[in-house]
Scaffold this motif. Structure first.
Motif, mmCIF file in Angstrom:
data_model
loop_
_atom_site.group_PDB
_atom_site.id
_atom_site.type_symbol
_atom_site.label_atom_id
_atom_site.label_comp_id
_atom_site.label_asym_id
_atom_site.label_seq_id
_atom_site.Cartn_x
_atom_site.Cartn_y
_atom_site.Cartn_z
ATOM 1 N N ILE A 89 0.809 -1.229 0.000
ATOM 2 C CA ILE A 89 0.000 0.000 0.000
ATOM 3 C C ILE A 89 0.843 1.281 0.000
ATOM 4 O O ILE A 89 0.316 2.343 -0.338
ATOM 5 N N PHE A 138 -5.960 5.358 5.094
ATOM 6 C CA PHE A 138 -6.125 4.207 4.202
ATOM 7 C C PHE A 138 -7.477 4.287 3.494
ATOM 8 O O PHE A 138 -7.565 4.047 2.279
ATOM 9 N N ASP A 139 -8.546 4.616 4.221
ATOM 10 C CA ASP A 139 -9.876 4.701 3.624
ATOM 11 C C ASP A 139 -9.907 5.749 2.511
ATOM 12 O O ASP A 139 -10.540 5.545 1.466
ATOM 13 N N TYR A 193 -7.931 4.225 -0.367
ATOM 14 C CA TYR A 193 -8.710 3.113 -0.928
ATOM 15 C C TYR A 193 -9.813 3.626 -1.847
ATOM 16 O O TYR A 193 -10.145 3.002 -2.858
ATOM 17 N N SER A 194 -10.398 4.767 -1.493
ATOM 18 C CA SER A 194 -11.568 5.306 -2.198
ATOM 19 C C SER A 194 -11.205 6.142 -3.416
ATOM 20 O O SER A 194 -12.107 6.704 -4.073
ATOM 21 N N GLN A 207 -8.813 3.189 -8.147
ATOM 22 C CA GLN A 207 -7.779 2.583 -7.310
ATOM 23 C C GLN A 207 -7.641 1.100 -7.647
ATOM 24 O O GLN A 207 -8.630 0.408 -7.926
ATOM 25 N N ILE A 246 -7.299 -2.448 -6.589
ATOM 26 C CA ILE A 246 -7.592 -3.220 -5.382
ATOM 27 C C ILE A 246 -7.607 -4.704 -5.738
ATOM 28 O O ILE A 246 -8.420 -5.145 -6.551
ATOM 29 N N ARG A 283 -9.321 -4.210 5.546
ATOM 30 C CA ARG A 283 -8.889 -2.905 6.035
ATOM 31 C C ARG A 283 -7.862 -3.126 7.146
ATOM 32 O O ARG A 283 -7.850 -4.193 7.765
#
Length: 256
Positions: free
Chosen positions: A101, A167-168, A171-172, A176, A178, A186
């Motif tokens: 990440i 992170f959220d 992530y959003s 992205q 994933i 998470r």
């Protein structure tokens, strides 16, 4: 009757160590088990470490991955980029997937040299700090201590809550990348956190006692015994060693 009569007696750290050492364990050294247990206990000691920088989980997705001041940093950045481009962000170690990440994750304010080389997530939601090493005077156990220093900082409150929020946001991001297996993963305090020393073959070769070599480094003496103990321990944090040439998206666990 004095106040001490009402206290609940608990085992000292040393008694807990003895309970692990006394049972027969074959022809194995005691010190790797002692060290592994002491490191684990220190990691779980309550701590308050607050990172004061502007961003903890720095978005490295679109950074210049070639602009690094050292070969070690350059290869780490390229590994991060390659995994995003070729394996949906995952590094696979002997069949186990880790979602990368970020890299060069700060832990101690403006001390830019004190950064986790590479940060990932396991499927349990545990944070995974990778200490990435080429030929290096940092022996494998030294690298473990360095990684634990970073992991202890990242998992301490309020840093961990902050990392979860950042992170959220990361992530959003639109489009992205994933990995399929990590869609619902998470960062989780209940996950199994890990330290992985990710080294090149020549890094580990420097710390193996080879009778055919004219000179062996004693700095890493016994790390393979330590690695063997860690492989068989359960719970967080896990400590493991993996080998890679930093040219693909795969690595292999060191067989201790």
């Amino acid at each position: 009757m004095n106040a001490h009569d009402h206290e609940t007696l608990t085992d000292t750290t040393f008694r807990l160590l003895l309970k692990d050492l006394i049972p027969g364990r074959g022809d194995n050294s005691d010190w790797p088990l002692i060290l592994a247990n002491l490191l684990r206990q220190e990691f779980h000691r309550p701590r308050q470490i607050s990172y004061g920088g502007s961003s903890l989980l720095i978005d490295r997705d679109d950074k210049d991955h070639d602009a690094a001041v050292s070969p070690e940093k350059s290869l780490t950045r390229q590994l991060f980029k390659r995994c995003r481009e070729q394996s949906s962000g995952c590094l696979t170690i002997s069949g186990e997937e880790y979602w990368l990440i970020s890299y060069e994750v700060p832990c101690f304010g403006r001390k830019t040299t004190q950064c986790a080389d590479l940060l990932g997530l396991s499927l349990s939601g545990g944070l995974v700090v990778f200490e990435c090493k080429l030929k290096n005077p940092y022996a494998p156990i030294t690298s473990v201590i360095e990684g634990l220093d970073y992991l202890a900082c990242l998992t301490a409150e309020p840093n961990f809550s902050r990392l979860q929020c950042e992170f959220d946001t990361w992530y959003s991001k639109p489009s992205q990348i994933i990995p399929t297996k990590f869609k619902s993963v998470r960062p989780s305090a209940a996950g199994c956190h890990e330290i992985i020393v990710l080294g090149s073959p020549d890094y580990f070769a420097d710390y193996r006692m080879d009778p055919n070599k004219s000179r062996n480094s004693r700095r890493g003496l016994g790390w393979d015994d330590f690695a063997s103990v860690c492989v068989h321990q359960s719970g967080s944090p896990r400590i493991r060693f993996a080998e890679t040439n930093f040219e693909g998206t795969n690595a292999a666990w060191i067989k201790a």
